[in-house]
Design a protein around this motif. Sequence first.
Motif, mmCIF file in Angstrom:
data_model
loop_
_atom_site.group_PDB
_atom_site.id
_atom_site.type_symbol
_atom_site.label_atom_id
_atom_site.label_comp_id
_atom_site.label_asym_id
_atom_site.label_seq_id
_atom_site.Cartn_x
_atom_site.Cartn_y
_atom_site.Cartn_z
ATOM 1 N N LYS A 15 29.719 43.424 36.799
ATOM 2 C CA LYS A 15 31.467 43.833 37.020
ATOM 3 C C LYS A 15 32.249 44.839 35.975
ATOM 4 O O LYS A 15 32.384 45.311 36.526
ATOM 5 N N TRP A 16 31.287 44.563 34.182
ATOM 6 C CA TRP A 16 32.074 45.898 33.363
ATOM 7 C C TRP A 16 31.693 47.614 34.484
ATOM 8 O O TRP A 16 32.384 47.783 34.247
ATOM 9 N N GLU A 17 30.390 47.155 34.954
ATOM 10 C CA GLU A 17 29.966 48.919 35.338
ATOM 11 C C GLU A 17 30.103 48.983 36.656
ATOM 12 O O GLU A 17 30.909 50.019 36.696
ATOM 13 N N GLU A 18 30.674 47.456 37.696
ATOM 14 C CA GLU A 18 31.353 47.716 38.411
ATOM 15 C C GLU A 18 33.059 48.806 38.425
ATOM 16 O O GLU A 18 33.262 49.519 39.487
ATOM 17 N N ALA A 19 33.139 47.874 37.238
ATOM 18 C CA ALA A 19 34.794 48.278 36.682
ATOM 19 C C ALA A 19 34.631 49.637 36.616
ATOM 20 O O ALA A 19 35.930 50.379 36.700
ATOM 21 N N LYS A 20 34.000 50.322 35.941
ATOM 22 C CA LYS A 20 33.837 51.709 35.171
ATOM 23 C C LYS A 20 33.208 52.281 36.527
ATOM 24 O O LYS A 20 33.869 53.985 36.317
ATOM 25 N N ALA A 21 32.546 51.665 37.377
ATOM 26 C CA ALA A 21 32.282 52.407 38.465
ATOM 27 C C ALA A 21 33.443 53.099 39.729
ATOM 28 O O ALA A 21 34.191 53.896 39.933
ATOM 29 N N ASP A 22 34.354 51.959 39.632
ATOM 30 C CA ASP A 22 35.558 52.379 40.408
ATOM 31 C C ASP A 22 36.979 52.868 39.752
ATOM 32 O O ASP A 22 37.870 52.524 40.486
ATOM 33 N N GLY A 23 36.443 52.587 38.470
ATOM 34 C CA GLY A 23 38.326 53.350 37.957
ATOM 35 C C GLY A 23 39.186 52.339 37.622
ATOM 36 O O GLY A 23 40.450 52.571 36.185
ATOM 37 N N SER A 24 38.947 50.979 37.181
ATOM 38 C CA SER A 24 38.759 49.832 37.090
ATOM 39 C C SER A 24 39.601 49.374 35.657
ATOM 40 O O SER A 24 39.978 47.817 35.584
ATOM 41 N N ALA A 25 38.170 49.759 35.286
ATOM 42 C CA ALA A 25 38.005 49.565 33.993
ATOM 43 C C ALA A 25 39.506 49.602 32.518
ATOM 44 O O ALA A 25 39.261 48.590 32.039
ATOM 45 N N ASP A 26 39.724 50.622 32.711
ATOM 46 C CA ASP A 26 40.915 51.409 31.762
ATOM 47 C C ASP A 26 42.068 49.786 32.276
ATOM 48 O O ASP A 26 42.183 49.632 31.040
ATOM 49 N N ALA A 27 42.203 49.173 33.491
ATOM 50 C CA ALA A 27 43.229 48.268 33.267
ATOM 51 C C ALA A 27 42.838 46.869 32.740
ATOM 52 O O ALA A 27 43.489 46.334 32.464
ATOM 53 N N LEU A 28 41.701 47.021 32.679
ATOM 54 C CA LEU A 28 41.058 45.435 31.712
ATOM 55 C C LEU A 28 40.901 45.234 30.454
ATOM 56 O O LEU A 28 41.354 44.299 29.960
ATOM 57 N N GLY A 29 41.529 46.751 29.711
ATOM 58 C CA GLY A 29 41.486 46.805 28.446
ATOM 59 C C GLY A 29 40.128 46.662 27.899
ATOM 60 O O GLY A 29 39.328 47.898 28.050
ATOM 61 N N THR A 30 40.369 45.878 26.989
ATOM 62 C CA THR A 30 39.192 46.004 25.397
ATOM 63 C C THR A 30 37.835 45.065 26.604
ATOM 64 O O THR A 30 38.467 44.312 27.647
ATOM 65 N N MET A 31 37.472 45.391 26.287
ATOM 66 C CA MET A 31 35.570 44.264 26.788
ATOM 67 C C MET A 31 36.175 43.385 26.611
ATOM 68 O O MET A 31 35.766 41.598 26.646
ATOM 69 N N GLY A 32 36.764 42.493 25.275
ATOM 70 C CA GLY A 32 37.758 40.735 25.024
ATOM 71 C C GLY A 32 38.302 40.828 25.804
ATOM 72 O O GLY A 32 38.303 39.495 26.687
ATOM 73 N N GLN A 33 38.987 41.686 26.576
ATOM 74 C CA GLN A 33 40.140 40.989 27.080
ATOM 75 C C GLN A 33 39.736 41.074 28.696
ATOM 76 O O GLN A 33 39.192 40.033 29.613
ATOM 77 N N ALA A 34 38.984 42.086 29.208
ATOM 78 C CA ALA A 34 38.082 42.272 30.509
ATOM 79 C C ALA A 34 37.124 41.265 30.684
ATOM 80 O O ALA A 34 36.524 39.978 31.172
ATOM 81 N N SER A 35 36.305 40.474 29.904
ATOM 82 C CA SER A 35 35.785 39.407 29.381
ATOM 83 C C SER A 35 36.399 37.652 29.325
ATOM 84 O O SER A 35 35.616 37.039 30.202
ATOM 85 N N LYS A 36 37.432 37.787 29.245
ATOM 86 C CA LYS A 36 38.083 36.932 29.748
ATOM 87 C C LYS A 36 38.728 36.638 31.294
ATOM 88 O O LYS A 36 38.506 36.243 31.790
ATOM 89 N N VAL A 37 39.224 38.071 32.000
ATOM 90 C CA VAL A 37 39.776 38.157 33.057
ATOM 91 C C VAL A 37 38.048 37.955 33.373
ATOM 92 O O VAL A 37 38.218 36.382 34.951
ATOM 93 N N PHE A 38 36.979 38.295 33.395
ATOM 94 C CA PHE A 38 35.349 38.174 34.123
ATOM 95 C C PHE A 38 35.300 36.154 34.334
ATOM 96 O O PHE A 38 34.174 35.734 35.011
ATOM 97 N N GLY A 39 35.556 35.806 32.326
ATOM 98 C CA GLY A 39 35.591 34.344 32.312
ATOM 99 C C GLY A 39 36.185 33.678 33.969
ATOM 100 O O GLY A 39 35.358 32.172 34.103
ATOM 101 N N GLN A 40 37.245 33.942 34.147
ATOM 102 C CA GLN A 40 38.107 33.499 34.700
ATOM 103 C C GLN A 40 36.939 34.199 36.222
ATOM 104 O O GLN A 40 37.197 32.591 37.373
#
Length: 75
Positions: A15-40
Amino acid sequence: IPRPPNAFILYRSAKWEEAKADGSADALGTMGQASKVFGQMWKLEPPEVREDFEERARRAAEAHREKHPDYHYCP
């Protein structure tokens, strides 16, 4: 030697690679914040998706066993 990745770690990485590819990784913040989103997201995924990542984790664990036959996890 790092442990083999579990199903969620593989899912999060994909999911992180997908977010980086589509440009949405910055909106997810840090990897820790992204992990919370991905966990949900992981909790809401259908069984087929989760089973796919479980199988990937089994294959990764087997490859890890072959590469490191004497490995034993010691926290």
